[in-house]
Write a protein that holds these residues in place. Sequence first.
Motif, PDB file in Angstrom:
ATOM      1  N   ARG B 191       0.799  -1.227   0.000  1.00  0.00           N
ATOM      2  CA  ARG B 191       0.000   0.000   0.000  1.00  0.00           C
ATOM      3  C   ARG B 191       0.834   1.281   0.000  1.00  0.00           C
ATOM      4  O   ARG B 191       0.338   2.333  -0.414  1.00  0.00           O
ATOM      5  CB  ARG B 191      -0.924   0.012   1.220  1.00  0.00           C
ATOM      6  CG  ARG B 191      -1.992  -1.087   1.173  1.00  0.00           C
ATOM      7  CD  ARG B 191      -3.011  -0.783   0.103  1.00  0.00           C
ATOM      8  NE  ARG B 191      -4.003  -1.873  -0.024  1.00  0.00           N
ATOM      9  CZ  ARG B 191      -5.077  -1.792  -0.782  1.00  0.00           C
ATOM     10  NH1 ARG B 191      -5.309  -0.700  -1.499  1.00  0.00           N
ATOM     11  NH2 ARG B 191      -5.915  -2.806  -0.874  1.00  0.00           N
ATOM     12  N   SER B 192       2.081   1.187   0.486  1.00  0.00           N
ATOM     13  CA  SER B 192       2.845   2.423   0.656  1.00  0.00           C
ATOM     14  C   SER B 192       3.039   3.156  -0.661  1.00  0.00           C
ATOM     15  O   SER B 192       3.023   4.378  -0.715  1.00  0.00           O
ATOM     16  CB  SER B 192       4.207   2.113   1.286  1.00  0.00           C
ATOM     17  OG  SER B 192       4.945   1.276   0.421  1.00  0.00           O
ATOM     18  N   MET B 193       3.199   2.382  -1.748  1.00  0.00           N
ATOM     19  CA  MET B 193       3.410   2.998  -3.058  1.00  0.00           C
ATOM     20  C   MET B 193       2.162   3.739  -3.534  1.00  0.00           C
ATOM     21  O   MET B 193       2.233   4.590  -4.402  1.00  0.00           O
ATOM     22  CB  MET B 193       3.752   1.926  -4.089  1.00  0.00           C
ATOM     23  CG  MET B 193       5.055   1.228  -3.867  1.00  0.00           C
ATOM     24  SD  MET B 193       6.429   2.356  -4.112  1.00  0.00           S
ATOM     25  CE  MET B 193       6.298   2.634  -5.883  1.00  0.00           C
ATOM     26  N   GLU B 194       1.023   3.392  -2.984  1.00  0.00           N
ATOM     27  CA  GLU B 194      -0.230   3.956  -3.469  1.00  0.00           C
ATOM     28  C   GLU B 194      -0.711   5.118  -2.613  1.00  0.00           C
ATOM     29  O   GLU B 194      -1.604   5.855  -3.030  1.00  0.00           O
ATOM     30  CB  GLU B 194      -1.323   2.891  -3.442  1.00  0.00           C
ATOM     31  CG  GLU B 194      -0.989   1.666  -4.224  1.00  0.00           C
ATOM     32  CD  GLU B 194      -2.232   0.856  -4.462  1.00  0.00           C
ATOM     33  OE1 GLU B 194      -2.602   0.673  -5.630  1.00  0.00           O
ATOM     34  OE2 GLU B 194      -2.835   0.412  -3.451  1.00  0.00           O
TER      35      GLU B 194
END
Lengths: 234, 234, 234
Positions: B191-194
């Motif tokens: 999720r961090s990339m999003e």
Amino acid sequence: MYNDIIAALEQAAKDDSVITVFTGAGDFYCSGNDLSNFTKIPEGGVDEMAKQGGTCSGDHQLTEYVKAYIDFPKPLVAVVNGPAVGISVTVLGLFDLVYATDRATFHTPFSQLGQSAEGCSSYTFPKIMGNAKASEMLLFNKKLTAAQACELGLVSEVFPDSSFQSEVWSRLKAYAKLPPNSLALSKQLIRSMEKDRQGQTLRQDSASTNQHPSDHQSARGEFKVSRCFSRGQM
Amino acid sequence: MYNDIIAALEQAAKDDSVITVFTGAGDFYCSGNDLSNFTKIPEGGVDEMAKQGGTCSGDHQLTEYVKAYIDFPKPLVAVVNGPAVGISVTVLGLFDLVYATDRATFHTPFSQLGQSAEGCSSYTFPKIMGNAKASEMLLFNKKLTAAQACELGLVSEVFPDSSFQSEVWSRLKAYAKLPPNSLALSKQLIRSMEKDRQGQTLRQDSASTNQHPSDHQSARGEFKVSRCFSRGQM
Amino acid sequence: MYNDIIAALEQAAKDDSVITVFTGAGDFYCSGNDLSNFTKIPEGGVDEMAKQGGTCSGDHQLTEYVKAYIDFPKPLVAVVNGPAVGISVTVLGLFDLVYATDRATFHTPFSQLGQSAEGCSSYTFPKIMGNAKASEMLLFNKKLTAAQACELGLVSEVFPDSSFQSEVWSRLKAYAKLPPNSLALSKQLIRSMEKDRQGQTLRQDSASTNQHPSDHQSARGEFKVSRCFSRGQM
């Protein structure tokens, strides 16, 4: 041809039409008018071939053409009435709805011609279908059936050819009765996140020397841009 | 209702539960309690309608609500036990697993109501299924069956309604025995990339005036947040 | 093993080969040589287990290994001749084509082992198949059949095992006759937009303490890197 479409999109963006529809007027959606010429590699080889392709349409014009799709503020619909080739396929990732007859096919034979994919497809196709499927089309010239294109998400829905026109247009007329501001706002919310990346892709496409020639003409039929108004006229 | 869910998520983030589960407690997952009221356009037109929608829940509250999903650090599971409408569908792109009964349907009739999609769906839906499919739902109000939603990637798996509850909960109990730190870390990597893009989408949704009203209540059944602990209790 | 593959990729990038092919030389594509050891959680718990995993391959080496795939400038093809486990699966999102026998399976049992996904899969898998499907694999250890992996877009095409080798290699020999510059340029256009995000994912993977051990070896068969040249030799 490019300039005609740019002008049609500019007009449709300003008037009170609700959605804008692209379709081919003959048996083909867009057959590409001179692709077959390019299979004969000229004496200068691939580079020369790419240059010849470049003479059909300047890089700048192609960039402006694709930008007209990216910036278009209202729902954009492709009614794919038959086989589609080249840039008419690669720009499909910039459409909001793609309806296809079961007779349609989707073909982007760029690498075969010593060229590279344009129309932002190097960004939109991997996003839509993943790299393992996008490469089959963009690198290795795989031609998709309508059903395959629908399964991969390039096409919204496939219709039997016999009822294609009546089903699609009655649906589009119904859609044109939806609140226009809400449709435009929703589209812009969806697209706004992508505009930066699409613009970046466009600059890269443009910087690549192997630009694709002007094949966005329906050799056996004219390419049409229609507008759907909320009061039913087209 | 929004605040209750935010509070439940905050608590689940802190305690020693392993995964967190949303489900509806009646025949519906989330039927939307007052959507039908909005089909009567008030005298002030679409803008007025949107404002009235805005009175049900402030923009700020909706933003905080969606943010609670985005920031949730553990696996988040939706157990879709029946038809789902509106924001309960649009936030599904923020869940890690979505299990659906074959009775479930997925409907986001925003443009029909003069509104625009929220819950980060303008970012998550095109990412999951491509624009040609996402527009059918978010612009043109297409209602999906559970099988269609699964094919498009919005749903992880569909179960027969007769065995839905037993199959899903026994599976979730097994998942809750997996190493919790590893699950949380994997989720956060994914999720961090999003997060940046979702935060950006959220600000755009919030800036758009056509905010969606508070329909995240199960009109014919209560909406429940459960936590699965590694030692088996829920 | 990692260094051998890095070296093979560096060589293939420079020579006049057109496409580069990975395959396993036995019944397995890559079975993971010592994964079963990790199911016994040591006294120090998950952290200790992760550390033990870390001794098999330094973080730095793993990062360099994945970077070698990201940076590879020519079409990269995986010929998945049997079951694939671990990092051989997670790096598939960095390949351009993935052909699989119908005997192949795809398994990434990281969370089960107290570890987290690597190989940029926390970025590529959600992009390819959406979070609801990616979490099943990366968080909850779902093993995919070849047909399932193909439907989700991780695999380009599945072939019957009996004709797998002959069909795949005759196709790859034909592809190797396409204009090499055009192929490389198209690949680079497609991948250039992703490199930033993949690099960012790689740094996050590397920062995460639960690094995956060296399982990129075919326990029951050797892993091979082949190059296809336009003149037919391999």
